[in-house]
Write a protein that holds these residues in place. Sequence first.
Motif, PDB file in Angstrom:
ATOM      1  N   VAL A 151      11.664  11.094   3.642  1.00  0.00           N
ATOM      2  CA  VAL A 151      10.409  10.593   3.305  1.00  0.00           C
ATOM      3  C   VAL A 151      10.350   9.936   1.597  1.00  0.00           C
ATOM      4  CG1 VAL A 151       7.821  11.541   2.445  1.00  0.00           C
ATOM      5  CG2 VAL A 151       9.285  12.146   4.544  1.00  0.00           C
ATOM      6  N   LEU A 152      10.957  10.751   0.645  1.00  0.00           N
ATOM      7  CA  LEU A 152      10.959  10.325  -0.758  1.00  0.00           C
ATOM      8  C   LEU A 152      11.667   9.099  -0.938  1.00  0.00           C
ATOM      9  CD1 LEU A 152      11.903  14.017  -2.370  1.00  0.00           C
ATOM     10  CD2 LEU A 152       9.747  12.620  -2.415  1.00  0.00           C
ATOM     11  N   MET A 181       0.809  -1.078  -0.061  1.00  0.00           N
ATOM     12  CA  MET A 181       0.089  -0.111  -0.120  1.00  0.00           C
ATOM     13  C   MET A 181       0.834   1.135   0.085  1.00  0.00           C
ATOM     14  SD  MET A 181      -2.745   0.958   2.823  1.00  0.00           S
ATOM     15  CE  MET A 181      -3.004   2.675   3.447  1.00  0.00           C
ATOM     16  N   SER A 182       0.708   2.298  -1.015  1.00  0.00           N
ATOM     17  CA  SER A 182       1.413   3.374  -0.979  1.00  0.00           C
ATOM     18  C   SER A 182       1.019   4.521  -0.049  1.00  0.00           C
ATOM     19  CB  SER A 182       1.672   3.887  -2.510  1.00  0.00           C
ATOM     20  OG  SER A 182       0.342   4.307  -2.806  1.00  0.00           O
ATOM     21  N   ILE A 183       2.040   5.357   0.152  1.00  0.00           N
ATOM     22  CA  ILE A 183       1.262   6.402   0.970  1.00  0.00           C
ATOM     23  C   ILE A 183       1.841   7.802   0.574  1.00  0.00           C
ATOM     24  CG2 ILE A 183       1.596   5.326   3.429  1.00  0.00           C
ATOM     25  CD1 ILE A 183       4.406   6.227   3.681  1.00  0.00           C
ATOM     26  N   LYS A 184       1.053   8.770   0.729  1.00  0.00           N
ATOM     27  CA  LYS A 184       1.235  10.078  -0.001  1.00  0.00           C
ATOM     28  C   LYS A 184       1.473  11.079   1.002  1.00  0.00           C
ATOM     29  CE  LYS A 184      -0.925   8.495  -3.755  1.00  0.00           C
ATOM     30  NZ  LYS A 184      -0.124   8.105  -4.855  1.00  0.00           N
ATOM     31  N   TRP A 185       1.817  12.424   0.683  1.00  0.00           N
ATOM     32  CA  TRP A 185       2.311  13.458   1.512  1.00  0.00           C
ATOM     33  C   TRP A 185       1.136  13.667   2.572  1.00  0.00           C
ATOM     34  CZ3 TRP A 185       6.977  14.559   1.943  1.00  0.00           C
ATOM     35  CH2 TRP A 185       7.883  14.588   0.670  1.00  0.00           C
ATOM     36  N   ILE A 186      -0.299  13.493   2.300  1.00  0.00           N
ATOM     37  CA  ILE A 186      -1.117  13.532   3.379  1.00  0.00           C
ATOM     38  C   ILE A 186      -1.314  12.583   4.459  1.00  0.00           C
ATOM     39  CG2 ILE A 186      -2.684  15.082   1.846  1.00  0.00           C
ATOM     40  CD1 ILE A 186      -4.432  12.321   1.657  1.00  0.00           C
ATOM     41  N   ASP A 187      -0.368  11.233   4.235  1.00  0.00           N
ATOM     42  CA  ASP A 187      -0.597  10.343   5.150  1.00  0.00           C
ATOM     43  C   ASP A 187       0.445  10.737   6.154  1.00  0.00           C
ATOM     44  OD1 ASP A 187      -2.519   8.923   3.865  1.00  0.00           O
ATOM     45  OD2 ASP A 187      -1.033   8.455   2.503  1.00  0.00           O
ATOM     46  N   SER A 188       0.660  11.641   7.045  1.00  0.00           N
ATOM     47  CA  SER A 188       1.653  12.054   7.708  1.00  0.00           C
ATOM     48  C   SER A 188       1.895  11.160   9.056  1.00  0.00           C
ATOM     49  CB  SER A 188       1.451  13.632   8.425  1.00  0.00           C
ATOM     50  OG  SER A 188       0.041  13.453   9.352  1.00  0.00           O
ATOM     51  N   LEU A 189       0.818  10.408   9.598  1.00  0.00           N
ATOM     52  CA  LEU A 189       0.851   9.385  10.653  1.00  0.00           C
ATOM     53  C   LEU A 189       1.732   8.090  10.122  1.00  0.00           C
ATOM     54  CD1 LEU A 189       0.912   8.266  13.647  1.00  0.00           C
ATOM     55  CD2 LEU A 189      -1.347   7.553  12.873  1.00  0.00           C
ATOM     56  N   GLU A 190       1.147   7.910   8.806  1.00  0.00           N
ATOM     57  CA  GLU A 190       1.975   6.643   8.419  1.00  0.00           C
ATOM     58  C   GLU A 190       3.231   6.825   7.926  1.00  0.00           C
ATOM     59  OE1 GLU A 190       0.934   3.476   7.871  1.00  0.00           O
ATOM     60  OE2 GLU A 190      -1.099   4.101   9.272  1.00  0.00           O
ATOM     61  N   ILE A 191       3.519   8.013   7.352  1.00  0.00           N
ATOM     62  CA  ILE A 191       4.907   8.509   7.085  1.00  0.00           C
ATOM     63  C   ILE A 191       5.796   8.443   8.211  1.00  0.00           C
ATOM     64  CG2 ILE A 191       6.519  10.352   6.414  1.00  0.00           C
ATOM     65  CD1 ILE A 191       4.313  11.049   4.285  1.00  0.00           C
ATOM     66  N   ARG A 248       7.401   2.870   0.356  1.00  0.00           N
ATOM     67  CA  ARG A 248       5.842   2.836   0.105  1.00  0.00           C
ATOM     68  C   ARG A 248       5.468   4.353  -0.393  1.00  0.00           C
ATOM     69  NH1 ARG A 248       1.943   1.309   4.403  1.00  0.00           N
ATOM     70  NH2 ARG A 248       2.876   2.766   5.877  1.00  0.00           N
ATOM     71  N   PHE A 249       6.425   5.351  -0.197  1.00  0.00           N
ATOM     72  CA  PHE A 249       6.005   6.591  -0.616  1.00  0.00           C
ATOM     73  C   PHE A 249       5.760   6.466  -2.299  1.00  0.00           C
ATOM     74  CE2 PHE A 249       6.690  10.907  -1.837  1.00  0.00           C
ATOM     75  CZ  PHE A 249       5.891  11.461  -0.996  1.00  0.00           C
ATOM     76  N   VAL A 269       3.254  20.508   5.248  1.00  0.00           N
ATOM     77  CA  VAL A 269       3.250  18.959   5.189  1.00  0.00           C
ATOM     78  C   VAL A 269       4.328  18.324   5.950  1.00  0.00           C
ATOM     79  CG1 VAL A 269       3.529  16.973   3.842  1.00  0.00           C
ATOM     80  CG2 VAL A 269       2.456  19.177   2.996  1.00  0.00           C
ATOM     81  N   LEU A 270       5.822  18.991   5.890  1.00  0.00           N
ATOM     82  CA  LEU A 270       6.641  18.599   6.787  1.00  0.00           C
ATOM     83  C   LEU A 270       6.535  18.714   8.170  1.00  0.00           C
ATOM     84  CD1 LEU A 270       9.585  19.746   4.317  1.00  0.00           C
ATOM     85  CD2 LEU A 270       8.795  17.038   4.748  1.00  0.00           C
ATOM     86  N   GLU A 271       6.005  19.679   8.569  1.00  0.00           N
ATOM     87  CA  GLU A 271       5.626  20.148  10.043  1.00  0.00           C
ATOM     88  C   GLU A 271       4.719  18.851  10.528  1.00  0.00           C
ATOM     89  OE1 GLU A 271       4.053  23.901   9.985  1.00  0.00           O
ATOM     90  OE2 GLU A 271       6.001  24.822  10.355  1.00  0.00           O
ATOM     91  N   ALA A 272       3.555  18.859   9.669  1.00  0.00           N
ATOM     92  CA  ALA A 272       2.788  17.714  10.172  1.00  0.00           C
ATOM     93  C   ALA A 272       3.436  16.358  10.354  1.00  0.00           C
ATOM     94  CB  ALA A 272       1.804  17.723   9.024  1.00  0.00           C
ATOM     95  N   ILE A 273       4.268  15.826   9.384  1.00  0.00           N
ATOM     96  CA  ILE A 273       5.193  14.618   9.572  1.00  0.00           C
ATOM     97  C   ILE A 273       5.850  14.726  10.962  1.00  0.00           C
ATOM     98  CG2 ILE A 273       7.055  13.276   8.305  1.00  0.00           C
ATOM     99  CD1 ILE A 273       5.589  14.329   5.834  1.00  0.00           C
ATOM    100  N   GLN A 274       6.631  15.870  11.034  1.00  0.00           N
ATOM    101  CA  GLN A 274       7.418  15.999  12.207  1.00  0.00           C
ATOM    102  C   GLN A 274       6.696  15.902  13.407  1.00  0.00           C
ATOM    103  OE1 GLN A 274       9.527  19.633  12.940  1.00  0.00           O
ATOM    104  NE2 GLN A 274      11.398  18.616  13.334  1.00  0.00           N
ATOM    105  N   LEU A 275       5.634  16.311  13.594  1.00  0.00           N
ATOM    106  CA  LEU A 275       4.686  16.421  14.823  1.00  0.00           C
ATOM    107  C   LEU A 275       4.178  15.236  14.987  1.00  0.00           C
ATOM    108  CD1 LEU A 275       2.920  19.786  14.459  1.00  0.00           C
ATOM    109  CD2 LEU A 275       4.625  19.201  16.222  1.00  0.00           C
TER     110      LEU A 275
END
Length: 66
Positions: A36-37, A1-11, A41-42, A53-59
């Motif tokens: 992330v790149l 299953m691939s993940i996208k930028w909006i999937d901050s928790l999965e990332i 799965r990305f 987007v990066l802030e959301a991933i970091q948080l």
Amino acid sequence: MSIKWIDSLEIALDLIEEHPDVDPTKLHFTELRQWVLDLERFDDDPNHCGERVLEAIQLAWIDEAD
């Protein structure tokens, strides 16, 4: 299953697995973006990433690491 930028928790969960000894509060956004790149799965357009987007991933990473 691939993940996208909006999937901050999965990332974040994938990054924790890939980099278990890293403190996400010490990470530069340029390095975070590249990690992330590099995730297997990305699958999203690299240009669809901004500071928010990066802030959301970091948080999400910080929350999961606690």
